[in-house]
Design a protein around this motif. Structure first.
Motif, PDB file in Angstrom:
ATOM      1  N   GLU A 125      -6.391  13.680   7.793  1.00  0.00           N
ATOM      2  CA  GLU A 125      -7.125  14.942   7.936  1.00  0.00           C
ATOM      3  C   GLU A 125      -8.614  14.742   7.695  1.00  0.00           C
ATOM      4  O   GLU A 125      -9.449  15.405   8.324  1.00  0.00           O
ATOM      5  N   ALA A 126      -8.956  13.814   6.796  1.00  0.00           N
ATOM      6  CA  ALA A 126     -10.364  13.503   6.555  1.00  0.00           C
ATOM      7  C   ALA A 126     -10.997  12.894   7.804  1.00  0.00           C
ATOM      8  O   ALA A 126     -12.155  13.190   8.146  1.00  0.00           O
ATOM      9  N   HIS A 127     -10.241  12.042   8.507  1.00  0.00           N
ATOM     10  CA  HIS A 127     -10.741  11.495   9.770  1.00  0.00           C
ATOM     11  C   HIS A 127     -11.042  12.621  10.760  1.00  0.00           C
ATOM     12  O   HIS A 127     -12.101  12.629  11.406  1.00  0.00           O
ATOM     13  N   LYS A 128     -10.109  13.548  10.885  1.00  0.00           N
ATOM     14  CA  LYS A 128     -10.312  14.653  11.826  1.00  0.00           C
ATOM     15  C   LYS A 128     -11.555  15.456  11.472  1.00  0.00           C
ATOM     16  O   LYS A 128     -12.324  15.855  12.355  1.00  0.00           O
ATOM     17  N   LYS A 129     -11.751  15.690  10.181  1.00  0.00           N
ATOM     18  CA  LYS A 129     -12.919  16.454   9.735  1.00  0.00           C
ATOM     19  C   LYS A 129     -14.212  15.706  10.039  1.00  0.00           C
ATOM     20  O   LYS A 129     -15.175  16.312  10.545  1.00  0.00           O
ATOM     21  N   LEU A 130     -14.252  14.414   9.753  1.00  0.00           N
ATOM     22  CA  LEU A 130     -15.474  13.643  10.007  1.00  0.00           C
ATOM     23  C   LEU A 130     -15.767  13.589  11.505  1.00  0.00           C
ATOM     24  O   LEU A 130     -16.929  13.701  11.917  1.00  0.00           O
ATOM     25  N   ILE A 131     -14.740  13.416  12.318  1.00  0.00           N
ATOM     26  CA  ILE A 131     -14.927  13.412  13.774  1.00  0.00           C
ATOM     27  C   ILE A 131     -15.458  14.756  14.247  1.00  0.00           C
ATOM     28  O   ILE A 131     -16.377  14.825  15.083  1.00  0.00           O
ATOM     29  N   GLU A 132     -14.903  15.831  13.718  1.00  0.00           N
ATOM     30  CA  GLU A 132     -15.380  17.176  14.065  1.00  0.00           C
ATOM     31  C   GLU A 132     -16.848  17.338  13.696  1.00  0.00           C
ATOM     32  O   GLU A 132     -17.647  17.863  14.492  1.00  0.00           O
ATOM     33  N   MET A 133     -17.218  16.873  12.520  1.00  0.00           N
ATOM     34  CA  MET A 133     -18.618  16.939  12.093  1.00  0.00           C
ATOM     35  C   MET A 133     -19.508  16.125  13.028  1.00  0.00           C
ATOM     36  O   MET A 133     -20.608  16.553  13.406  1.00  0.00           O
ATOM     37  N   ALA A 134     -19.039  14.940  13.410  1.00  0.00           N
ATOM     38  CA  ALA A 134     -19.822  14.081  14.299  1.00  0.00           C
ATOM     39  C   ALA A 134     -20.045  14.742  15.654  1.00  0.00           C
ATOM     40  O   ALA A 134     -21.163  14.751  16.182  1.00  0.00           O
ATOM     41  N   MET A 135     -19.006  15.319  16.209  1.00  0.00           N
ATOM     42  CA  MET A 135     -19.129  15.956  17.523  1.00  0.00           C
ATOM     43  C   MET A 135     -20.062  17.155  17.466  1.00  0.00           C
ATOM     44  O   MET A 135     -20.839  17.397  18.402  1.00  0.00           O
ATOM     45  N   GLU A 136     -20.010  17.892  16.365  1.00  0.00           N
ATOM     46  CA  GLU A 136     -20.900  19.046  16.215  1.00  0.00           C
ATOM     47  C   GLU A 136     -22.365  18.622  16.091  1.00  0.00           C
ATOM     48  O   GLU A 136     -23.260  19.349  16.523  1.00  0.00           O
ATOM     49  N   GLN A 137     -22.607  17.441  15.490  1.00  0.00           N
ATOM     50  CA  GLN A 137     -23.974  16.998  15.214  1.00  0.00           C
ATOM     51  C   GLN A 137     -24.500  15.985  16.229  1.00  0.00           C
ATOM     52  O   GLN A 137     -25.590  15.439  16.046  1.00  0.00           O
ATOM     53  N   GLY A 138     -23.737  15.737  17.285  1.00  0.00           N
ATOM     54  CA  GLY A 138     -24.198  14.798  18.304  1.00  0.00           C
ATOM     55  C   GLY A 138     -24.164  13.353  17.862  1.00  0.00           C
ATOM     56  O   GLY A 138     -24.910  12.510  18.395  1.00  0.00           O
ATOM     57  N   VAL A 139     -23.305  13.038  16.902  1.00  0.00           N
ATOM     58  CA  VAL A 139     -23.143  11.673  16.412  1.00  0.00           C
ATOM     59  C   VAL A 139     -22.039  11.003  17.221  1.00  0.00           C
ATOM     60  O   VAL A 139     -20.952  11.565  17.400  1.00  0.00           O
TER      61      VAL A 139
ATOM     62  N   ARG B  12       0.815  -1.211   0.000  1.00  0.00           N
ATOM     63  CA  ARG B  12       0.000   0.000   0.000  1.00  0.00           C
ATOM     64  C   ARG B  12       0.852   1.266   0.000  1.00  0.00           C
ATOM     65  O   ARG B  12       0.486   2.279   0.582  1.00  0.00           O
ATOM     66  N   LYS B  13       2.011   1.202  -0.653  1.00  0.00           N
ATOM     67  CA  LYS B  13       2.861   2.392  -0.704  1.00  0.00           C
ATOM     68  C   LYS B  13       2.224   3.514  -1.525  1.00  0.00           C
ATOM     69  O   LYS B  13       2.486   4.684  -1.302  1.00  0.00           O
ATOM     70  N   ASN B  14       1.401   3.164  -2.494  1.00  0.00           N
ATOM     71  CA  ASN B  14       0.683   4.167  -3.298  1.00  0.00           C
ATOM     72  C   ASN B  14      -0.817   3.928  -3.183  1.00  0.00           C
ATOM     73  O   ASN B  14      -1.549   3.926  -4.163  1.00  0.00           O
ATOM     74  N   SER B  15      -1.249   3.705  -1.944  1.00  0.00           N
ATOM     75  CA  SER B  15      -2.624   3.281  -1.713  1.00  0.00           C
ATOM     76  C   SER B  15      -3.621   4.422  -1.915  1.00  0.00           C
ATOM     77  O   SER B  15      -3.446   5.519  -1.376  1.00  0.00           O
ATOM     78  N   ALA B  16      -4.658   4.138  -2.665  1.00  0.00           N
ATOM     79  CA  ALA B  16      -5.656   5.160  -2.977  1.00  0.00           C
ATOM     80  C   ALA B  16      -6.370   5.665  -1.727  1.00  0.00           C
ATOM     81  O   ALA B  16      -6.744   6.850  -1.660  1.00  0.00           O
ATOM     82  N   ASP B  17      -6.587   4.801  -0.726  1.00  0.00           N
ATOM     83  CA  ASP B  17      -7.347   5.232   0.452  1.00  0.00           C
ATOM     84  C   ASP B  17      -6.653   6.373   1.190  1.00  0.00           C
ATOM     85  O   ASP B  17      -7.314   7.242   1.757  1.00  0.00           O
ATOM     86  N   LEU B  18      -5.309   6.393   1.148  1.00  0.00           N
ATOM     87  CA  LEU B  18      -4.582   7.471   1.830  1.00  0.00           C
ATOM     88  C   LEU B  18      -4.726   8.806   1.119  1.00  0.00           C
ATOM     89  O   LEU B  18      -4.378   9.852   1.676  1.00  0.00           O
ATOM     90  N   ARG B  19      -5.265   8.795  -0.100  1.00  0.00           N
ATOM     91  CA  ARG B  19      -5.465  10.016  -0.877  1.00  0.00           C
ATOM     92  C   ARG B  19      -6.875  10.596  -0.672  1.00  0.00           C
ATOM     93  O   ARG B  19      -7.186  11.648  -1.223  1.00  0.00           O
ATOM     94  N   TYR B  20      -7.706   9.885   0.098  1.00  0.00           N
ATOM     95  CA  TYR B  20      -9.030  10.425   0.432  1.00  0.00           C
ATOM     96  C   TYR B  20      -8.842  11.678   1.281  1.00  0.00           C
ATOM     97  O   TYR B  20      -8.058  11.679   2.236  1.00  0.00           O
ATOM     98  N   SER B  21      -9.553  12.751   0.962  1.00  0.00           N
ATOM     99  CA  SER B  21      -9.275  14.043   1.599  1.00  0.00           C
ATOM    100  C   SER B  21     -10.533  14.674   2.190  1.00  0.00           C
ATOM    101  O   SER B  21     -11.653  14.202   1.981  1.00  0.00           O
ATOM    102  N   VAL B  22     -10.318  15.743   2.913  1.00  0.00           N
ATOM    103  CA  VAL B  22     -11.420  16.512   3.491  1.00  0.00           C
ATOM    104  C   VAL B  22     -12.426  16.906   2.421  1.00  0.00           C
ATOM    105  O   VAL B  22     -13.651  16.865   2.641  1.00  0.00           O
ATOM    106  N   GLU B  23     -11.931  17.279   1.245  1.00  0.00           N
ATOM    107  CA  GLU B  23     -12.803  17.715   0.153  1.00  0.00           C
ATOM    108  C   GLU B  23     -13.704  16.589  -0.358  1.00  0.00           C
ATOM    109  O   GLU B  23     -14.733  16.848  -0.991  1.00  0.00           O
TER     110      GLU B  23
END
Length: 324
Positions: A146-160, A108-119
């Motif tokens: 960074e996408a994980h951090k964003k999703l967690i932030e969204m969850a905490m804001e929405q009570g998820v 997974r040196k060029n793994s697509a999942d690591l390219r998933y982004s906040v956008e």
């Protein structure tokens, strides 16, 4: 009630050896199965009957096509999975010992999942969700972290609610101190923490779960779930501890066992539409642990991870047979 589960992280191909008990270099042939810890957890919840969705990025390649097909067949909402022409779908070769335990070699040196982004995260992704779940494999420095951090932030804001199973894979980290620091950073965001007996000392510095619990519960966490394989599991809350014994079964493959356990536990919470984690009775928590232990044990009696996970009717019939 918003009760879907949204998972984020890696989905990959596990290549399982056709012959057990051999070192990876000696295995002559493999069978491919779709895997990846957070994908497996989402798959367990979905197979049991709660609609779920998954966020990741796959290579625009045949392995990515195969994963999409398997996730769709399991009933997982794949409409938010991105595809990438520059990254590749990750692969993992698994060597199974005669007792069903395994070693991994990742590609997974060029793994697509690591390219998933906040956008890549849709603004309304959590509108129908009651919980998110993630692991540590995709928390290496990357757009996906960074996408994980964003999703967690969204969850905490929405009570998820936020569920975190570190699911450590040491071979994927060049710096184990960085792995430990990263896991502990993300533990602070979790409402539900799952840690196995094999991970406890590395993550917390303690050899006994009772010594680690006060610190783990000192932040957001409402539950610390401690799994011990065939010896069962315990859940710690600020009110105390509840435990349930494991099951002795003929193990064929432990791949995905921990994922199926936490998936089954989260399913119970979502299915019962639990709003306040701290006001669930000891009796109900014990029933959740018993169900999760049984579900994980059942998964180990079959090969593969997601493909080995039972639906609600299958697991209820299996449990009824065990209790005769």
């Amino acid at each position: 009630m918003k009760n879907k589960l949204c998972g984020i992280g890696e989905a990959l191909i596990d290549f399982i050896p056709d012959v057990k008990g051999q070192r990876l270099k000696d295995v002559p042939s493999f069978t491919r199965v779709a895997g990846g810890a957070p994908a497996n957890v989402v798959g367990a919840v979905t197979r049991l009957g709660i609609p779920s969705k998954f966020l990741t990025k796959l290579g625009d390649d045949p392995f990515g096509d195969y994963i999409i097909d398997v996730l769709n067949e399991a009933g997982i909402d794949t409409s938010n999975i991105a595809r990438d022409r520059e990254g590749e779908t990750a692969l993992a070769f698994v060597s199974l010992a005669s007792d069903g335990n395994r070693d991994f070699k990742f590609y997974r040196k060029n793994s697509a999942d690591l390219r998933y982004s906040v956008e890549d995260i849709p603004e309304n992704i959590l509108d129908d969700c009651g919980m998110i779940h993630f692991c540590s494999v995709d928390l290496v420095d990357s757009p996906m972290k960074e996408a994980h951090k964003k999703l967690i932030e969204m969850a905490m804001e929405q009570g998820v609610k936020v569920s975190f199973d570190p699911n450590l894979r040491f071979s994927l980290w060049d710096d184990l101190d960085k792995l430990k620091a990263t896991v502990n950073e993300f533990l602070e965001y979790a409402d539900i923490i799952k840690i196995s007996d094999e991970e406890l000392e590395f993550i917390t510095g303690h050899t006994e779960i009772a010594d680690a619990v006060p610190e783990l519960l000192s932040k957001r966490a409402k539950y610390v779930i401690y799994t011990k394989g065939k010896d069962g599991a315990e859940v710690y809350t600020k009110k105390g501890m509840v435990c349930a014994p494991g099951y002795s079964v003929e193990v064929r493959d432990t791949t995905g066992a921990g994922d199926s356990f936490i998936g089954a536990f989260l399913y119970c919470l979502l299915n019962d539409e639990v709003e306040d984690l701290e006001n669930v009775s000891e009796e109900i928590l014990r029933s959740y642990l018993e169900f999760a232990n049984a579900y994980a044990a059942n998964t180990t009696t079959k090969e593969g991870a997601l493909a080995a996970m039972a639906d609600r009717n299958e697991i209820e019939e299996w449990m009824a047979q065990l209790n005769k």
